[in-house]
Design a protein around this motif. Sequence first.
Motif, PDB file in Angstrom:
ATOM      1  N   THR A 169      43.702  31.564  33.633  1.00 14.55           N
ATOM      2  CA  THR A 169      44.858  31.700  34.270  1.00 14.55           C
ATOM      3  C   THR A 169      44.667  31.478  35.754  1.00 14.55           C
ATOM      4  O   THR A 169      45.720  30.842  36.436  1.00 14.55           O
ATOM      5  CB  THR A 169      45.479  33.194  34.058  1.00 14.55           C
ATOM      6  N   ARG A 170      43.805  31.943  36.330  1.00 16.36           N
ATOM      7  CA  ARG A 170      43.390  31.915  37.741  1.00 16.36           C
ATOM      8  C   ARG A 170      43.311  30.459  37.993  1.00 16.36           C
ATOM      9  O   ARG A 170      43.435  29.888  39.256  1.00 16.36           O
ATOM     10  CB  ARG A 170      42.252  32.832  38.097  1.00 16.36           C
ATOM     11  N   MET A 171      42.563  29.679  37.116  1.00 15.36           N
ATOM     12  CA  MET A 171      42.014  28.353  37.436  1.00 15.36           C
ATOM     13  C   MET A 171      43.515  27.309  37.500  1.00 15.36           C
ATOM     14  O   MET A 171      43.460  26.740  38.222  1.00 15.36           O
ATOM     15  CB  MET A 171      41.255  27.755  36.452  1.00 15.36           C
ATOM     16  N   ARG A 172      44.285  27.876  36.785  1.00 11.31           N
ATOM     17  CA  ARG A 172      45.653  27.153  36.607  1.00 11.31           C
ATOM     18  C   ARG A 172      46.366  27.421  37.789  1.00 11.31           C
ATOM     19  O   ARG A 172      46.676  26.165  38.388  1.00 11.31           O
ATOM     20  CB  ARG A 172      46.438  27.585  35.417  1.00 11.31           C
ATOM     21  N   ARG A 173      46.192  28.754  38.483  1.00 10.11           N
ATOM     22  CA  ARG A 173      46.829  28.540  39.513  1.00 10.11           C
ATOM     23  C   ARG A 173      46.334  28.171  40.717  1.00 10.11           C
ATOM     24  O   ARG A 173      47.084  27.351  41.681  1.00 10.11           O
ATOM     25  CB  ARG A 173      47.278  30.115  39.688  1.00 10.11           C
TER      26      ARG A 173
ATOM     27  N   GLY B 152      34.368  31.235  52.847  1.00  5.73           N
ATOM     28  CA  GLY B 152      35.476  30.656  53.390  1.00  5.73           C
ATOM     29  C   GLY B 152      35.698  29.363  53.397  1.00  5.73           C
ATOM     30  O   GLY B 152      34.685  28.605  53.988  1.00  5.73           O
ATOM     31  N   GLY B 153      36.575  28.828  53.285  1.00 10.45           N
ATOM     32  CA  GLY B 153      37.088  27.148  53.345  1.00 10.45           C
ATOM     33  C   GLY B 153      36.090  26.204  52.370  1.00 10.45           C
ATOM     34  O   GLY B 153      35.537  26.697  51.162  1.00 10.45           O
TER      35      GLY B 153
ATOM     36  N   LEU C 195      37.580  30.979  44.738  1.00 11.75           N
ATOM     37  CA  LEU C 195      38.436  32.215  44.742  1.00 11.75           C
ATOM     38  C   LEU C 195      37.494  33.348  44.988  1.00 11.75           C
ATOM     39  O   LEU C 195      36.627  33.774  44.239  1.00 11.75           O
ATOM     40  CB  LEU C 195      38.999  32.191  43.333  1.00 11.75           C
ATOM     41  N   ASP C 196      38.069  34.639  45.620  1.00 14.74           N
ATOM     42  CA  ASP C 196      37.229  35.537  45.999  1.00 14.74           C
ATOM     43  C   ASP C 196      37.760  36.663  44.985  1.00 14.74           C
ATOM     44  O   ASP C 196      38.329  37.765  45.230  1.00 14.74           O
ATOM     45  CB  ASP C 196      37.570  36.000  47.632  1.00 14.74           C
ATOM     46  N   GLU C 197      37.637  36.402  43.882  1.00 16.05           N
ATOM     47  CA  GLU C 197      37.419  37.394  42.605  1.00 16.05           C
ATOM     48  C   GLU C 197      36.485  37.119  41.608  1.00 16.05           C
ATOM     49  O   GLU C 197      36.008  35.756  41.414  1.00 16.05           O
ATOM     50  CB  GLU C 197      38.957  37.377  42.094  1.00 16.05           C
TER      51      GLU C 197
END
Length: 304
Positions: free
Chosen positions: A100-104, A134-135, A193-195
């Motif tokens: 789900t996070r990858m799709r977003r 970051g980046g 992604l920071d999760e």
Amino acid sequence: MSTFSIVIPCLNAIATLGETLDSLLTQTDRDWEALVVDDGSTDGSWALAATYAAQDPRIRPMRNPGRGPSAARNLVIAEGRGDIIAFCDADDLWAPEKLTRMRRAFADTRADAVFARIAFFDGRGTRTVSTVPGGDLTVPMLMGENPVCTMSNLAIRREVFVASGGLDTTMVHNEDLEYLIRLAATGYRIRGLDETLVYYRTSPTGLSSNLDAMRRGRSAALATAARHGFAPDARAEAIHLRYLARRALRTDAPAHEALRLAFGGAMTSPSGFFSDLKRGGLTLACAAAAPLMPRRLRRALFSH
């Protein structure tokens, strides 16, 4: 056609493959297929994958004996049906919201590949997670410490994987690093992604027996960087040695190995080794104490 093609290289993974496949079945995004590519298992892994496939047609067992994990992952070019390729090793786990996070993340058309934080666990629990810079990832960054950490943490657009030629099948160690350097050096954007979305299973064995192979793999990755005009500096080498020292501390490597690596990194570039002051200081202190620690205690402190 599915949105995601998940590739799982498999070789004698009967002890962990079921857990890995279960973590796919709990994904909140259900628009996926999984290619379980067996490299010639003799322990029942193929039969287990076939059992799962009989219960869920999204799981597709395939045989690719004796060709190695990179060839298994490249098989998705011919066999995958998804627009996004995601890799998962047969002993790692995904958080339910991973896809789900990858799709977003891929809704942003500027992202060619995406990764997140990983948690290190030993099959029971976890205390440590990786960091996400970051980046976009850069070649100099990758020559120090690879924040992607494992192929289980990488998802990439299919057209990018095809255009880049996939993984180098001649490499056994650091093939993921070589591939990421190749992507970044040719202008593809790799975003973090920071999760925490991946759980990486640690092992107390391996470093002492494959350290030379790891060095050869890193040399091949650095050769790829050099072909694109990038050369490692002392800072990057020190960060890499810090990474190896920490890995030595959580494996069955001889205790003096961690000290040699940590001391070498600190001498090569103090500013690089202590770029993360807490990590550098703790690594050096524990490497110095490692020869005095019982192996079980050393592993307990660093295996997560």
